[in-house]
Design an enzyme around this catalytic site. Structure first.
Site, mmCIF file in Angstrom:
data_model
loop_
_atom_site.group_PDB
_atom_site.id
_atom_site.type_symbol
_atom_site.label_atom_id
_atom_site.label_comp_id
_atom_site.label_asym_id
_atom_site.label_seq_id
_atom_site.Cartn_x
_atom_site.Cartn_y
_atom_site.Cartn_z
ATOM 1 N N ASP A 1 0.318 -1.057 0.097
ATOM 2 C CA ASP A 1 0.315 0.048 -0.177
ATOM 3 C C ASP A 1 0.717 1.089 -0.467
ATOM 4 O O ASP A 1 0.565 2.458 -0.520
ATOM 5 C CB ASP A 1 -0.807 0.097 1.493
ATOM 6 C CG ASP A 1 -1.728 -1.048 0.807
ATOM 7 O OD1 ASP A 1 -2.533 -1.952 0.240
ATOM 8 O OD2 ASP A 1 -2.969 -0.377 1.290
ATOM 9 N N SER B 1 -4.651 5.076 5.491
ATOM 10 C CA SER B 1 -4.428 4.471 5.720
ATOM 11 C C SER B 1 -3.952 3.762 7.684
ATOM 12 O O SER B 1 -4.224 5.239 8.712
ATOM 13 C CB SER B 1 -2.841 4.512 5.697
ATOM 14 O OG SER B 1 -1.466 4.197 6.898
#
EC number: 4.2.1.9
Length: 612
Positions: free
Chosen positions: A81, A517
């Site tokens: 990610d 995140s």
């Protein structure tokens, strides 16, 4: 007595061809009849959390063979990610979770494996494998690659502990010199392993301990430490025992759905709230529950968030605390131990390694154990040497952190806050709820009101923030970034990091139908449901509308009356629920397929095929 699934391909005259193929993989006559264990690895050289897993699948395989099983390894995909962040690569991150779950199902069912060891680590890999385990419901043990050591750097005479987010924030801060940015960049991610804070990867690996599907220490033992090897060795032996208990002794207690029950999901969520885990965990917990046909919803999360306190703050909520510090304080079993003392978990839930979670806590909580071995285990420390090699160092802390008043892990009598680290908010802008990581919100902005600054994509928001268009007191609204609208529900780490770099981390709010995140902190509210693409009210917000956020009372509201909202909805229905301007975004067939079936975040962004 249930027959070994693998007998479908290993027994009977008509399976001569299949046995011939098995023999070509190295199986011998004596292997037919043994449990065939899938070693589900996720090695890739793209991801620091997985770069060291190449040989670990075979380590587990050897232990399976030694315990009397047959091991067969395969790999899933794994998206980083952090590397995919801030560009169209992030569109693929969340959809990869479904691909991982499907690929595990495909391989395990196509080859009739009897059980599996899941070697995961980073953001979507653990959730994808967890979804597969609950979907397949065969014996399973999880063992992750482990967290990265925190970076250490000396800047201007002062030592700092660093992680990935520090590099992002520094790079966007005009006050930080190019030289210092280079120093931070080179020091932020020093070893293999999942990023060192309480980000999504580490949060999920911790939650597998609470669910009862992994061994103690799975979430906190460093990837580089020699102690982590024991988890892989033990997993290999344990899975053979679990397979035999189910197939030979009819012990259904070892199946994932009988371990990860609703009560176990409540334990996992209580842990998540207590440790201030990533908001992404809410998506993944809901998705895993869906796969296991477990009635666990946002309402359960809301209920738990109102009674579970925040007992630990780890980066990004507390910049100088990382997973290595959590481990030194006793790891996940000690956080669960403090929750247990407060009567906030279900002790009777079974685990793969102990009769009950309560039994496991009694042995592994450093404040109650009598085992010197356990206490030594939690003194495992960072080696301080950059490396991509697993189990490469044996450093130990001189002593444990058992301070439950001021330490890394607190007691329920001395919490960081009486409210937990995650909260569900509801209101006219989020009728089905949204999520905020309260552990990362400064107390001064738990209640916040401000004018909306509306952006129809993450890219547009980043451009506006970097152009200094956002002022203190604003509420940044980023929409059409949900599971369907993105598609793929991008993480908003860059917008939140850039707000921090502009000195607005405690002066602004950001709300989105996208997600964040695990490295995000600040008043960042995500998973707004329904999303804009599904006709959610967030799609009706206009520039300058006032938005009121009240975390203590769990509300979020658009200060626009119902008549005006109804008029706007009629207008939007006519236009279609899509961004005003065409976005420069290539939506491929794969992404269109995901968007076609994706649900909003309040259901875990799972696929809805209309069969439930």
């Amino acid at each position: 007595m249930p027959a070994y699934r693998s007998r479908t391909t290993t027994h009977g005259r008509n399976m001569a061809g299949a046995r011939g193929l098995w023999r070509a993989t190295g199986m011998k006559d004596s292997d037919f009849g043994k449990p065939i264990i899938a070693v589900v690895n996720s090695f890739t050289q793209f991801v620091p959390g997985h770069v060291h897993l190449k040989d670990l699948g075979q380590l587990v395989a050897r232990e399976i063979e030694a315990a009397g099983g047959v091991a067969k390894e395969f790999n899933t995909i794994a998206v980083d990610d952090g590397i995919a962040m801030g560009h169209d690569g992030m569109l693929y991150s969340l959809p990869s979770r479904e691909i991982i779950a499907d690929s595990v199902e495909y391989m395990v069912n196509a080859h009739c494996a009897d059980a599996m060891v899941c070697i995961s680590n980073c953001d979507k890999i653990t959730p994808g494998m967890l979804m597969a385990a609950l979907r397949l419901n065969i014996p399973a043990v999880f063992v992750s690659g482990g967290p990265m050591e925190a970076g250490k750097v000396v800047l201007h005479g002062k030592t700092h502990a660093l992680d990935l987010v520090d590099a992002m924030v520094a790079a966007a801060d005009d006050k930080v010199s190019d030289e210092d940015v280079q120093i931070i960049e080179r020091s932020a991610c020093p070893t293999c392993g999942s990023c060192s804070g309480m980000f999504t990867a580490n949060s999920m690996n911790c939650l597998t301990e609470a669910l009862g599907l992994s061994l103690p220490g799975n979430g906190s033992t460093l990837a580089t430490h020699a102690d982590r090897k024991r988890l892989f060795v033990e997993a290999g032996h344990l899975i053979v025992d679990l397979a035999r208990r189910y197939y030979e002794q009819e012990d259904e207690r070892v199946l994932p759905r009988n371990i990860a029950t609703k009560q176990a999901f409540e334990n996992a969520m209580a842990l998540d709230i207590a440790m201030g885990g990533s908001t992404n965990t809410v998506l993944h917990i809901l998705a895993a529950a869906y796969e296991g046909e477990i009635d666990f919803t946002m309402d359960d999360i809301d209920r738990l968030s109102r009674k579970v306190p925040c007992l630990s703050k780890v980066a990004p909520a507390k910049a100088d605390v990382h997973m290595e510090d959590v481990h030194r304080a006793g790891g996940i079993m000690s956080i669960l131990g403090e929750l247990d003392k407060g009567g906030l978990i279900n002790r009777d839930c079974p685990t793969v390694h102990a009769e009950t979670l309560g039994d496991a806590i009694d042995r592994w909580d450093i404040t109650r154990t009598s085992s010197d071995t356990v206490r030594k285990f939690f003194r495992a420390a960072p080696g301080g040497i950059p490396t991509q090699v697993a189990f490469s160092q044996e450093a130990r802390w001189d002593e444990l952190d058992t301070d439950r008043e001021n330490g890394v892990i607190r007691s329920v009598e001395h919490p960081f806050s009486k409210d937990g680290g995650l909260a569900v908010l509801k209101g006219n802008i989020a009728l089905d709820g949204c999520i905020v990581k309260t552990a990362g919100v400064d107390e001064s902005i738990l209640k916040f009101s401000g004018p909306a600054r509306v952006f129809e994509s993450q890219d547009a928001a980043v451009k506006g923030i970097l152009a200094n268009e956002i002022k203190a007191g604003d509420v940044v609204v980023i929409r059409y970034e949900g599971p369907k609208g993105g598609p793929g529900m991008q993480e908003m780490l860059y917008p939140t990091s850039y707000l921090k770099s502009k000195g607005l981390g405690k002066a602004c709010a950001l709300i989105t139908d996208g997600r964040f995140s695990g490295g995000t902190s600040g008043l960042s509210i995500g998973h707004v449901s329904p999303e804009a693409a599904n006709g959610g009210t967030i799609g009706l917000v206009r520039e300058g509308d006032m938005i009121d956020i009240d975390i203590p009372n769990r509300t979020i509201s658009l200060r626009v009356d119902e008549a005006e909202l109804a008029a706007r909805r009629t207008e939007q229905d006519a236009k279609g629920w899509k961004p005003v301007e065409q976005r420069k975004r290539r939506v491929t067939t794969a992404l269109k397929a995901y968007a076609a079936f994706a649900t909003s975040a309040d259901r875990g962004a799972v696929r809805d095929l209309g069969d439930r």
